[in-house]
Scaffold this motif. Structure first.
Motif, PDB file in Angstrom:
ATOM      1  N   THR A 120       5.739 -22.456 -13.208  1.00 14.44           N
ATOM      2  CA  THR A 120       5.722 -21.184 -12.454  1.00 14.44           C
ATOM      3  C   THR A 120       4.748 -20.147 -13.005  1.00 14.44           C
ATOM      4  O   THR A 120       4.707 -19.019 -12.516  1.00 14.44           O
ATOM      5  N   ILE A 123       2.317 -18.560 -10.381  1.00 15.22           N
ATOM      6  CA  ILE A 123       2.843 -17.780  -9.256  1.00 15.22           C
ATOM      7  C   ILE A 123       2.587 -16.283  -9.418  1.00 15.22           C
ATOM      8  O   ILE A 123       2.007 -15.647  -8.529  1.00 15.22           O
ATOM      9  N   GLY A 133       6.704 -22.119  -4.997  1.00 15.59           N
ATOM     10  CA  GLY A 133       7.321 -23.122  -5.851  1.00 15.59           C
ATOM     11  C   GLY A 133       8.371 -22.481  -6.741  1.00 15.59           C
ATOM     12  O   GLY A 133       8.417 -21.262  -6.879  1.00 15.59           O
ATOM     13  N   HIS A 139       4.525 -27.183  -7.157  1.00 15.87           N
ATOM     14  CA  HIS A 139       4.043 -25.977  -6.495  1.00 15.87           C
ATOM     15  C   HIS A 139       3.003 -26.346  -5.439  1.00 15.87           C
ATOM     16  O   HIS A 139       2.371 -27.404  -5.505  1.00 15.87           O
TER      17      HIS A 139
END
Length: 275
Positions: A120, A123, A133, A139
């Motif tokens: 992550t 992101i 994701g 993702h």
């Protein structure tokens, strides 16, 4: 909405710009320049907070008119016209120039889902929330929203994001509409970041992306276990070392370097063959 109205409801992270202290002529010029900037929010101009601070820097005399790399000569010339100054050569891009638009060829980020470990980290790095994701799930990047800013590359610990050319031709009206949409998404992104800082909570994607993440969390989406994640990170590190050694060997052959390269390739092959 008038062009100056765009500057009255800015994210809190833009407040240091002190736009209210500028006269109307400068505020209008800032808004006009921001309107022609590509809204990639890439920071290649030196302003890591995005396009608007660069527009502010131009009007207040802190920045040159030709620093927008993704905008190319087209944007540099447009800024020169707004500022009523002599045009300058645009800053060079590493991507080839599209002769039809006088801009560098557009690029989009793509994720190698087989290498993604669901960390992550990419992101929150995306300025327009184009990555969806959740932790330990693959993702994906929404190509229609990606600006090719490259900001997601550095945080990725396994080097699973690449940029690919995305040639296209859109008319001026379509470009203005797209830039307005990206600007709105970026401001929404900044407001959310500011709120998470204030609340001490983790950043999240917007409502639309959150709904799409729910789909990704279905039983069909593979969950990445800890062993796979560790092996993927180790393999990525080995590939980086192998790339460096190959470059060194291309410049200067060496038995020692060759032996190291063979050993690294053997380690990588072992990792990739492990279940």
């Amino acid at each position: 909405m008038s062009i100056t109205d765009r500057l009255t409801d800015l994210p809190v992270l833009f407040h240091p710009l002190a736009l209210s202290e500028l006269d109307d002529a400068k505020r209008i010029a800032i808004a006009q320049i921001d309107a022609v900037l590509p809204q990639t929010q890439c920071g290649l101009c030196g302003h890591h907070d995005g396009c608007l601070p660069y527009a502010h820097g131009i009007v207040t005399g802190a920045d040159a008119i030709n620093l927008c790399v993704p905008g190319g000569q087209a944007v540099t010339d447009a800024i020169a016209k707004i500022m009523d100054v002599k045009p300058l050569p645009a800053s060079q891009s590493k991507w080839r120039t599209d002769p039809a638009t006088l801009r560098p060829i557009e690029v989009r980020a793509i994720i190698s889902e087989s290498d993604c470990i669901g960390c992550t980290k990419c992101i929150p790095a995306c300025p327009v929330d184009a990555i969806i994701g959740t932790a330990k799930h693959m993702h994906s990047i929404i190509t229609d929203l990606c600006t090719g800013c490259e900001l997601c590359l550095a945080p990725c610990p396994v080097d699973c994001i690449d940029l690919v050319e995305y040639p296209r031709h859109i008319d001026d009206d379509e470009r203005i509409e797209e830039q307005a949409h990206l600007r709105k998404r970026y401001h929404h992104h900044l407001n959310r970041v500011a709120k998470t800082i204030e609340d001490g909570t983790k950043p999240v994607v917007s409502i639309i992306e959150s709904q799409m993440v729910n789909v990704l969390n279905s039983s069909d989406t593979p969950v990445i276990d800890e062993t796979t994640a560790k092996n993927t990170i180790a393999a990525a590190k080995l590939r980086t070392q192998i790339k460096k050694l190959n470059k060194q060997l291309a410049a200067r052959p060496s038995d020692d370097l060759t032996a190291k390269l063979d050993a690294l390739n053997a380690q990588l092959a072992e990792l990739e063959s492990s279940p």
